[in-house]
Design a protein around this motif. Structure first.
Motif, PDB file in Angstrom:
ATOM      1  N   GLY A   7      24.858 -18.751  -4.310  1.00  0.00           N
ATOM      2  CA  GLY A   7      23.556 -18.855  -4.954  1.00  0.00           C
ATOM      3  C   GLY A   7      22.399 -18.503  -4.050  1.00  0.00           C
ATOM      4  N   GLY A   8      22.661 -18.354  -2.736  1.00  0.00           N
ATOM      5  CA  GLY A   8      21.595 -18.033  -1.787  1.00  0.00           C
ATOM      6  C   GLY A   8      20.716 -19.239  -1.488  1.00  0.00           C
ATOM      7  N   VAL A   9      19.884 -19.102  -0.458  1.00  0.00           N
ATOM      8  CA  VAL A   9      18.960 -20.179  -0.077  1.00  0.00           C
ATOM      9  C   VAL A   9      17.528 -19.686  -0.224  1.00  0.00           C
ATOM     10  CG1 VAL A   9      20.590 -21.271   1.500  1.00  0.00           C
ATOM     11  CG2 VAL A   9      19.053 -19.517   2.368  1.00  0.00           C
ATOM     12  N   GLU A  10      16.630 -20.635  -0.478  1.00  0.00           N
ATOM     13  CA  GLU A  10      15.215 -20.306  -0.570  1.00  0.00           C
ATOM     14  C   GLU A  10      14.580 -20.437   0.799  1.00  0.00           C
ATOM     15  OE1 GLU A  10      13.230 -22.565  -3.536  1.00  0.00           O
ATOM     16  OE2 GLU A  10      14.540 -21.892  -5.179  1.00  0.00           O
ATOM     17  N   GLY A  11      13.735 -19.470   1.153  1.00  0.00           N
ATOM     18  CA  GLY A  11      13.059 -19.504   2.444  1.00  0.00           C
ATOM     19  C   GLY A  11      11.562 -19.403   2.274  1.00  0.00           C
ATOM     20  N   SER A  12      10.954 -18.489   2.997  1.00  0.00           N
ATOM     21  CA  SER A  12       9.502 -18.296   2.948  1.00  0.00           C
ATOM     22  C   SER A  12       9.192 -17.209   1.930  1.00  0.00           C
ATOM     23  CB  SER A  12       8.987 -17.905   4.333  1.00  0.00           C
ATOM     24  OG  SER A  12       9.374 -18.854   5.293  1.00  0.00           O
ATOM     25  N   HIS A  13       9.205 -17.577   0.642  1.00  0.00           N
ATOM     26  CA  HIS A  13       9.030 -16.568  -0.400  1.00  0.00           C
ATOM     27  C   HIS A  13       7.648 -15.928  -0.286  1.00  0.00           C
ATOM     28  CE1 HIS A  13       9.954 -14.455  -4.072  1.00  0.00           C
ATOM     29  NE2 HIS A  13       8.735 -14.739  -4.506  1.00  0.00           N
ATOM     30  N   CYS A  14       7.653 -14.634   0.038  1.00  0.00           N
ATOM     31  CA  CYS A  14       6.401 -13.907   0.261  1.00  0.00           C
ATOM     32  C   CYS A  14       6.671 -12.421   0.097  1.00  0.00           C
ATOM     33  CB  CYS A  14       5.854 -14.219   1.661  1.00  0.00           C
ATOM     34  SG  CYS A  14       4.344 -13.330   2.103  1.00  0.00           S
ATOM     35  N   GLY A  70       7.988 -10.693  -2.180  1.00  0.00           N
ATOM     36  CA  GLY A  70       9.259 -10.343  -2.780  1.00  0.00           C
ATOM     37  C   GLY A  70      10.494 -10.629  -1.957  1.00  0.00           C
ATOM     38  N   ALA A  71      10.384 -11.391  -0.876  1.00  0.00           N
ATOM     39  CA  ALA A  71      11.541 -11.690  -0.043  1.00  0.00           C
ATOM     40  C   ALA A  71      11.459 -13.123   0.473  1.00  0.00           C
ATOM     41  CB  ALA A  71      11.648 -10.708   1.123  1.00  0.00           C
ATOM     42  N   GLU A  72      12.605 -13.627   0.947  1.00  0.00           N
ATOM     43  CA  GLU A  72      12.691 -14.990   1.480  1.00  0.00           C
ATOM     44  C   GLU A  72      12.688 -15.013   3.000  1.00  0.00           C
ATOM     45  OE1 GLU A  72      12.677 -17.560  -0.592  1.00  0.00           O
ATOM     46  OE2 GLU A  72      12.797 -16.301  -2.380  1.00  0.00           O
ATOM     47  N   SER A  73      12.828 -13.865   3.646  1.00  0.00           N
ATOM     48  CA  SER A  73      13.006 -13.789   5.098  1.00  0.00           C
ATOM     49  C   SER A  73      11.835 -14.373   5.877  1.00  0.00           C
ATOM     50  CB  SER A  73      13.167 -12.329   5.537  1.00  0.00           C
ATOM     51  OG  SER A  73      14.407 -11.822   5.151  1.00  0.00           O
ATOM     52  N   ALA A  74      12.167 -15.070   6.929  1.00  0.00           N
ATOM     53  CA  ALA A  74      11.156 -15.409   7.938  1.00  0.00           C
ATOM     54  C   ALA A  74      10.896 -14.162   8.779  1.00  0.00           C
ATOM     55  CB  ALA A  74      11.641 -16.544   8.821  1.00  0.00           C
ATOM     56  N   HIS A  75       9.632 -13.861   9.002  1.00  0.00           N
ATOM     57  CA  HIS A  75       9.224 -12.732   9.850  1.00  0.00           C
ATOM     58  C   HIS A  75       8.302 -13.338  10.899  1.00  0.00           C
ATOM     59  CE1 HIS A  75       7.734  -8.924  11.269  1.00  0.00           C
ATOM     60  NE2 HIS A  75       8.273  -8.227  10.283  1.00  0.00           N
ATOM     61  N   LEU A  76       8.900 -13.816  11.981  1.00  0.00           N
ATOM     62  CA  LEU A  76       8.165 -14.636  12.940  1.00  0.00           C
ATOM     63  C   LEU A  76       7.047 -13.878  13.627  1.00  0.00           C
ATOM     64  CD1 LEU A  76      11.130 -16.631  14.534  1.00  0.00           C
ATOM     65  CD2 LEU A  76       9.760 -17.173  12.521  1.00  0.00           C
ATOM     66  N   SER A  77       7.272 -12.608  13.951  1.00  0.00           N
ATOM     67  CA  SER A  77       6.230 -11.851  14.642  1.00  0.00           C
ATOM     68  C   SER A  77       5.025 -11.589  13.744  1.00  0.00           C
ATOM     69  CB  SER A  77       6.788 -10.530  15.176  1.00  0.00           C
ATOM     70  OG  SER A  77       7.234  -9.703  14.117  1.00  0.00           O
ATOM     71  N   GLY A 102       4.118 -13.899  11.429  1.00  0.00           N
ATOM     72  CA  GLY A 102       3.611 -15.202  11.014  1.00  0.00           C
ATOM     73  C   GLY A 102       4.083 -15.653   9.647  1.00  0.00           C
ATOM     74  N   ILE A 103       5.165 -15.064   9.134  1.00  0.00           N
ATOM     75  CA  ILE A 103       5.717 -15.475   7.845  1.00  0.00           C
ATOM     76  C   ILE A 103       6.907 -16.391   8.089  1.00  0.00           C
ATOM     77  CG2 ILE A 103       6.810 -14.694   5.713  1.00  0.00           C
ATOM     78  CD1 ILE A 103       5.357 -12.044   6.030  1.00  0.00           C
ATOM     79  N   GLY A 104       6.820 -17.616   7.597  1.00  0.00           N
ATOM     80  CA  GLY A 104       7.917 -18.555   7.767  1.00  0.00           C
ATOM     81  C   GLY A 104       8.011 -19.085   9.183  1.00  0.00           C
ATOM     82  N   ALA A 105       9.122 -19.769   9.456  1.00  0.00           N
ATOM     83  CA  ALA A 105       9.322 -20.397  10.759  1.00  0.00           C
ATOM     84  C   ALA A 105      10.809 -20.594  10.999  1.00  0.00           C
ATOM     85  CB  ALA A 105       8.601 -21.745  10.806  1.00  0.00           C
ATOM     86  N   ARG A 106      11.155 -20.913  12.238  1.00  0.00           N
ATOM     87  CA  ARG A 106      12.539 -21.263  12.547  1.00  0.00           C
ATOM     88  C   ARG A 106      12.896 -22.560  11.832  1.00  0.00           C
ATOM     89  NH1 ARG A 106      10.477 -19.239  17.371  1.00  0.00           N
ATOM     90  NH2 ARG A 106      11.650 -17.480  18.239  1.00  0.00           N
ATOM     91  N   LEU A 107      14.161 -22.672  11.446  1.00  0.00           N
ATOM     92  CA  LEU A 107      14.628 -23.904  10.818  1.00  0.00           C
ATOM     93  C   LEU A 107      14.731 -25.005  11.876  1.00  0.00           C
ATOM     94  CD1 LEU A 107      17.375 -22.422   8.481  1.00  0.00           C
ATOM     95  CD2 LEU A 107      14.986 -22.934   7.953  1.00  0.00           C
ATOM     96  N   SER A 108      14.547 -26.230  11.447  1.00  0.00           N
ATOM     97  CA  SER A 108      14.489 -27.344  12.398  1.00  0.00           C
ATOM     98  C   SER A 108      15.370 -28.498  11.949  1.00  0.00           C
ATOM     99  CB  SER A 108      13.039 -27.826  12.568  1.00  0.00           C
ATOM    100  OG  SER A 108      12.497 -28.221  11.328  1.00  0.00           O
TER     101      SER A 108
END
Length: 338
Positions: A120-127, A129-136, A138-144
């Protein structure tokens, strides 16, 4: 009830990743997404679901997880030490994660990036059209530690499937084509790039991989006069000291270092997964050959689901062996003797 996955412990490089956000170079956002895109296709094949669903990318080390409900999972990419309630699990395979069971993913056994896929996939940083974190960016963050991920609906039921192992985790040959500044390099430098073994430096991340040549670096006359222009994953920049630097999924969108060549997209997973100290060797190919290689790679990815086969489990390593009705007559006979 909303399906969720608890993160009991998160490794230092753990993020949610999918196939990324293509189409935003003009606004300064590179594609991003999984460092090893092939691993996403492998996980999708194992679980029988679309490849654009997000998974958990683990760089160097994994973590510990607990599902609130029975959950299908798959493990792909670079192999890592993994157990389910203390019992070993096979990598490059799909499994059932029962509710309340603890999935522990430890250190890397080879390669650089491992992936935990969820039915079913996991939800992330929806932005965008994608869920991927893009750290460089500033989209999303590392999981903690202590976090919880929401899981999408999963209509599948099949588990205990595996795929043949791939050989992209220890270096090897990487095919490249000419780039915008290749013609500025002398023929001897271009030939030497192909003939020179390159060691993957420890200084590598989702933005790029630094490669150390045996001997002198690579130089070009007028390299400092290159105008900053668009760059993409796979471009091989030559820094001021002559060191090749392969751009990866979270690279910048423009750059001014001369590009001696570009890695074929189908070979970028090999670059991403090569561990520090392992050797890569470039090989020049023509554009027509590159197109055929990309077509062959697309066919291979499309055929992955057909290459699945049942995972044969070792009875000596099955803590739940007694829950399987292997031969009903034997079970009945044992009951009669009691």
């Amino acid at each position: 009830m909303i399906a969720r996955l608890k993160i009991l412990r998160a490794g230092p490089g753990m993020t949610v990743q999918d196939l990324g956000r293509p189409g935003y170079l003009d606004v300064g956002l590179s594609r991003g997404g999984a460092a090893d895109r092939l691993a996403l296709h492998e996980g999708a094949a194992l679980l029988g679901q679309p490849a654009n669903l997000a998974a958990i990318e683990m760089a160097g080390a994994g973590g510990e997880f607990e599902a609130i409900q029975d959950t299908r999972i798959a493990l792909t990419g670079a192999a890592m030490r993994v157990t389910l309630d203390g019992g070993k699990l096979a990598w490059n395979a799909s499994h059932l994660l029962p509710a309340g069971a603890r999935l522990s993913i430890g250190s890397m056994l080879g390669g650089s990036y491992g992936y935990l896929h969820i039915g079913g996939g996991v939800e992330g940083s929806h932005c965008l059209g994608a869920e991927s974190a893009h750290l460089s960016a500033g989209i999303g963050a590392r999981l903690s530690d202590g976090g919880t991920l929401t899981i999408g609906p999963d209509d599948g039921t099949q588990v205990s499937m595996t795929l043949p192992p791939d050989d992209r985790f220890g270096g090897g040959t990487v095919r490249i084509v000419a780039s915008f500044q290749s013609h500025l390099f002398a023929d001897g430098e271009l030939a030497r790039l192909q003939d020179t073994p390159l060691r993957r430096d420890a200084r590598a991340n989702r933005m790029g991989v630094r490669l150390e040549p045996d001997g002198d670096g690579f130089h070009v006359e007028g390299g400092r006069n290159v105008i900053s222009e668009v760059i993409v994953p796979g471009d091989i920049q030559i820094t001021g000291d002559g060191t090749p630097f392969v751009l990866m999924s979270e690279c910048q969108t423009t750059g001014g270092y001369p590009r001696i060549g570009t890695v074929l997209p189908c070979d970028l997973p090999r670059v991403a997964q090569t561990p520090a100290g392992a050797t890569l060797q470039f090989r020049w190919v023509g554009i027509e050959d590159a197109v055929e290689l990309e077509r062959a790679d697309a066919k291979m990815r499309a055929a992955l689901r057909g290459r699945r086969h049942p995972l044969i489990r070792d009875p000596h390593k099955m803590p739940d062996l007694l829950s399987y009705q292997l031969i009903s007559g034997v079970v009945a006979g044992d009951e009669d003797e009691k």
